[in-house]
Design a protein around this motif. Structure first.
Motif, PDB file in Angstrom:
ATOM      1  N   VAL A 177       0.840  -1.199   0.000  1.00 31.40           N
ATOM      2  CA  VAL A 177       0.000   0.000   0.000  1.00 31.40           C
ATOM      3  C   VAL A 177       0.874   1.247   0.000  1.00 31.40           C
ATOM      4  CG1 VAL A 177      -1.835   1.245   1.194  1.00 31.40           C
ATOM      5  CG2 VAL A 177      -1.763  -1.259   1.297  1.00 31.40           C
ATOM      6  N   LEU A 178       0.695   2.113  -0.997  1.00 23.62           N
ATOM      7  CA  LEU A 178       1.481   3.336  -1.120  1.00 23.62           C
ATOM      8  C   LEU A 178       0.672   4.529  -0.636  1.00 23.62           C
ATOM      9  CD1 LEU A 178       3.009   2.736  -4.675  1.00 23.62           C
ATOM     10  CD2 LEU A 178       3.884   1.996  -2.437  1.00 23.62           C
ATOM     11  N   GLY A 200      -0.246   8.581  -3.798  1.00 25.16           N
ATOM     12  CA  GLY A 200       0.331   7.241  -3.914  1.00 25.16           C
ATOM     13  C   GLY A 200      -0.249   6.470  -5.078  1.00 25.16           C
ATOM     14  N   GLY A 201      -1.455   6.835  -5.507  1.00 25.68           N
ATOM     15  CA  GLY A 201      -2.028   6.238  -6.705  1.00 25.68           C
ATOM     16  C   GLY A 201      -1.243   6.628  -7.951  1.00 25.68           C
ATOM     17  N   GLY A 202      -0.795   7.885  -7.992  1.00 21.48           N
ATOM     18  CA  GLY A 202       0.042   8.308  -9.107  1.00 21.48           C
ATOM     19  C   GLY A 202       1.360   7.557  -9.129  1.00 21.48           C
ATOM     20  N   LEU A 203       1.956   7.360  -7.963  1.00 27.41           N
ATOM     21  CA  LEU A 203       3.191   6.580  -7.869  1.00 27.41           C
ATOM     22  C   LEU A 203       2.941   5.138  -8.302  1.00 27.41           C
ATOM     23  CD1 LEU A 203       6.091   6.001  -7.052  1.00 27.41           C
ATOM     24  CD2 LEU A 203       5.328   5.915  -4.655  1.00 27.41           C
ATOM     25  N   SER A 255      -4.599  10.382  -7.422  1.00 29.20           N
ATOM     26  CA  SER A 255      -4.178  11.588  -8.122  1.00 29.20           C
ATOM     27  C   SER A 255      -3.872  11.224  -9.570  1.00 29.20           C
ATOM     28  CB  SER A 255      -2.927  12.172  -7.468  1.00 29.20           C
ATOM     29  OG  SER A 255      -2.365  13.173  -8.304  1.00 29.20           O
ATOM     30  N   LEU A 256      -4.277  12.083 -10.477  1.00 29.11           N
ATOM     31  CA  LEU A 256      -4.015  11.861 -11.897  1.00 29.11           C
ATOM     32  C   LEU A 256      -2.913  12.779 -12.422  1.00 29.11           C
ATOM     33  CD1 LEU A 256      -7.753  11.525 -13.021  1.00 29.11           C
ATOM     34  CD2 LEU A 256      -6.146   9.698 -12.396  1.00 29.11           C
ATOM     35  N   THR A 257      -2.267  13.496 -11.490  1.00 29.58           N
ATOM     36  CA  THR A 257      -1.217  14.439 -11.887  1.00 29.58           C
ATOM     37  C   THR A 257      -0.073  13.740 -12.602  1.00 29.58           C
ATOM     38  OG1 THR A 257      -1.776  15.842  -9.994  1.00 29.58           O
ATOM     39  CG2 THR A 257       0.372  16.200 -11.019  1.00 29.58           C
TER      40      THR A 257
END
Length: 294
Positions: A25-26, A98-101, A122-124
């Motif tokens: 989990v990030l 962490g979703g972006g990572l 995040s979609l960045t």
């Protein structure tokens, strides 16, 4: 806490909690220690959660080079942890930043994943907007007593040029990020400043420019199933923004948690766990390669 040494000699910390197959989990923030994730609602009842503190946060050491806080460079820390755990393949969950990572890790190491779960991501990192339809989501909560103050703070946070500049307005803005602004949500939000490293926050995207075409090609060939989980009331990312990202993946499940905010495991722990565990079980039943020693 346990520790491991990453690629550049930095000692990083992680904790494990729960019982069952491992789930890496990030945490998001960016720059927030993994403590805010708790046990992800009821998910620790069926999964062993591996919860690393991003370098420079929590119990992890701060490296000499702050440039290593950048999201694309953190991919190497995730890979170092996978190797340390001795897992050939792993289920990976990323929340918020962490979703972006997690997306960048999936693009770089697609053969190391059995399943990818992106929770209010995040979609960045993809160069995509996360606030599509945010004004409608925010307006839908206009009957809340905190609404006017929270919206004013939201505008200030959006206008801020740095995380430090946004920090004084965050607590007033926080009610918009939770499905219910109750005592548990207030305590969760109040813990943020002590758990967050502003240095990591500021460097997370500094100098990062996504190669959007390459990322789209890589994610379009991703061999593992993907779960995109949005919160119905989350203004960032909105359910509409998450839905726009869904066609990037060849095998994707899109779920919107009713009444959920940016931290949906707090709003309905059982529903959150059922969605994530149900997806992971279906992934395993479909014949994803078994995890084992590297």
């Amino acid at each position: 806490m346990e520790t491991f040494t990453s690629y550049d000699g930095t000692e990083l910390a992680f904790r494990t909690v729960g019982d069952g197959p491992p789930l890496l989990v990030l945490p998001g923030g960016p720059g927030r220690a993994a403590a805010y994730l708790g046990e992800l609602g009821d998910l620790a009842a069926t999964r062993t959660l591996v919860l690393p503190d991003t370098r420079g946060t929590g119990a992890s050491a701060t490296p000499a080079d702050p440039g290593t806080f950048r999201v694309d460079r953190l991919v190497d820390d995730v890979e170092a942890l996978r190797r340390h755990l001795g897992l050939e393949r792993v289920d990976l969950l990323g929340h918020s930043a962490g979703g972006g990572l997690a997306l960048l890790y999936a693009a770089a190491h697609p053969d190391r994943l059995t399943g990818l779960v992106l929770v209010t991501p995040s979609l960045t990192a993809l160069g995509a907007a996360s606030d599509l339809g945010a004004e409608q989501v925010i307006a839908a909560r206009s009957d809340e007593p905190w609404h006017a103050e929270a919206v004013a703070a939201y505008r200030r946070v959006k206008a801020a040029r740095t995380f430090a500049e946004a920090a004084p307005h965050r607590m007033a803005f926080e009610p918009l990020m939770y499905g219910r602004w109750d005592d548990a949500a207030r305590a969760h939000a109040a813990a943020d400043p002590a758990q967050r490293s502003l240095a990591v926050s500021e460097h997370y995207y500094a100098g990062y420019t996504p190669d959007t075409e390459r990322l789209r090609r890589q994610l379009g060939a991703l061999p593992c199933p993907v779960l995109l989980l949005a919160g119905e009331l989350d203004p960032w990312p909105t359910p509409a923004a998450v839905a726009v990202a869904a066609p990037l993946f060849p095998d994707v499940t899109l779920a919107v948690q009713p009444g959920g905010g940016h931290y949906p495991w707090l709003d309905d722990p059982a529903a959150f766990a059922a969605t994530v565990e149900g997806f992971l079980r279906r992934t395993a039943d479909a014949g994803a390669p078994a995890q084992g020693p590297r």
